[in-house]
Design an enzyme around this catalytic site. Structure first.
Site: not given
Ligand code: NAD
Length: 294
Positions: A93, A168, A243
């Site tokens: 997102t 979204k 966010k």
């Molecule tokens: P998260 O922090 O659990 O996962 C993100 C991952 O990206 C982490 O494991 C991090 O280590 C990795 N990462 C960051 N930089 C990196 C790089 N350069 N190379 C490789 N890996 C890298 O976050 P999430 O909850 O999985 O959310 C991810 C996205 O989805 C966000 O944009 C969030 O807003 C969106 N989202 C989350 C949810 C939810 O409920 N968690 C729901 C809908 C949308």
């Protein structure tokens, strides 16, 4: 038809999403900066590459699920140079203008690109029941749709590049505002001597009905599955709602759209997430609204 997929960002969402692609028969090579995320994904059949660049080197599709627009643009700068004629699909997102900048990076390097953020949270990622909101060219959408369908229940083509992210943030603006409206109604009802159950019984079958009330009710009792019954574990964390509302408020500012309630909801959730609310379910905002009652 199965594909070679590179998957970067195997966190709370990306990990189970990649696992569902493996279950659907795709060859998934992934990378994450965090060792635990890599190990968890490896346990689900994801091949782990030593770097993000290596994960996408021979991928037909490159999927990313990263925290913010800054991360996506950083990773795209690296990955667009390593992949060869790939379809890039970013599921994070991020702001609409970041999504369009990511698309430009991909196109300039000879790739195709879609923005495809999701709704449904970690349970939806695990159960392959996410909703995907997709922006980009119709032929690229057609190519990605069967792959996204392995991770979700609904895949909607919203229009040109950036419109997936637009859908979204508009959806989550509705959700943030409606959760505050529901919470304020319960707090007002408490002051007026109206029981939670009575307000629920009326509003859930009347014109106040909405998801924040009937699925994620902010008071314990009427909806047994809602986080309010267990001390507000997230669910959908208030930090993520803050966010998403921040992205909506920035977009409203940039396009001179008043969106007064959306901006106010953004402020309220930002305050809540700065305090002890960050990791709690967003419905816990009712606790601060109640504290502010004289
Ligand atoms: P998260 O922090 O659990 O996962 C993100 C991952 O990206 C982490 O494991 C991090 O280590 C990795 N990462 C960051 N930089 C990196 C790089 N350069 N190379 C490789 N890996 C890298 O976050 P999430 O909850 O999985 O959310 C991810 C996205 O989805 C966000 O944009 C969030 O807003 C969106 N989202 C989350 C949810 C939810 O409920 N968690 C729901 C809908 C949308």
């Amino acid at each position: 038809m199965t594909h070679r997929i590179g998957f970067v960002g195997l966190g709370n969402m990306g990990g189970p999403m990649a696992a569902n692609l493996v279950k659907a028969g795709h060859t998934v090579t992934g990378h994450d900066l965090v060792p635990e995320a890599r190990e968890r994904a490896a346990g689900q059949g994801v091949r782990i590459a030593a770097s993000a660049a290596e994960a996408v080197a021979d991928a037909e599709l490159v999927l990313t699920m990263l925290p913010t627009g800054r991360h996506v643009l950083e990773v795209y700068r690296e990955l667009t140079a390593s992949a060869v004629d790939a379809l890039f699909v970013d599921c994070s997102t991020i702001a609409v203008e970041d999504a369009r900048a990511a698309r430009d990076l991909a196109r300039t390097a000879g790739h195709r690109a879609l923005d495809a953020p999701v709704s449904g949270g970690v349970p939806g990622a695990e159960a392959a029941s996410l909703t995907f909101m997709v922006g980009g060219a119709a032929e690229d959408f057609a190519a990605a749709e069967p792959v996204l369908a392995a991770m979700g229940r609904k895949v909607v083509h919203c229009g040109e590049s950036g419109t997936g992210q637009a859908a979204k943030i508009c959806n989550n603006m509705i959700l943030g505002v409606s959760m505050i409206a529901v919470a304020e109604a319960f707090v007002l009802g408490e002051s007026l001597g109206l029981s939670h159950q009575a307000l629920f019984d009326v509003a859930s079958t009347a014109s106040g009905q909405c998801w924040a009330l009937t699925s994620n009710c902010p008071v314990p009792g009427p909806v047994p599955a809602s986080p309010a019954n267990r001390g507000y574990p997230a669910g959908f964390a208030a930090a993520l709602m803050a966010k998403d509302l921040g992205l909506a408020a920035d977009a409203a500012e940039a396009f001179a759209v008043p969106a007064e309630l959306g901006r106010r909801a953004s402020e309220l959730f930002a305050d809540f997430a700065r305090g002890d609310g960050a990791g709690r379910d967003f419905s816990a905002i009712i606790t601060t609204l109640r504290e502010n009652t004289a």
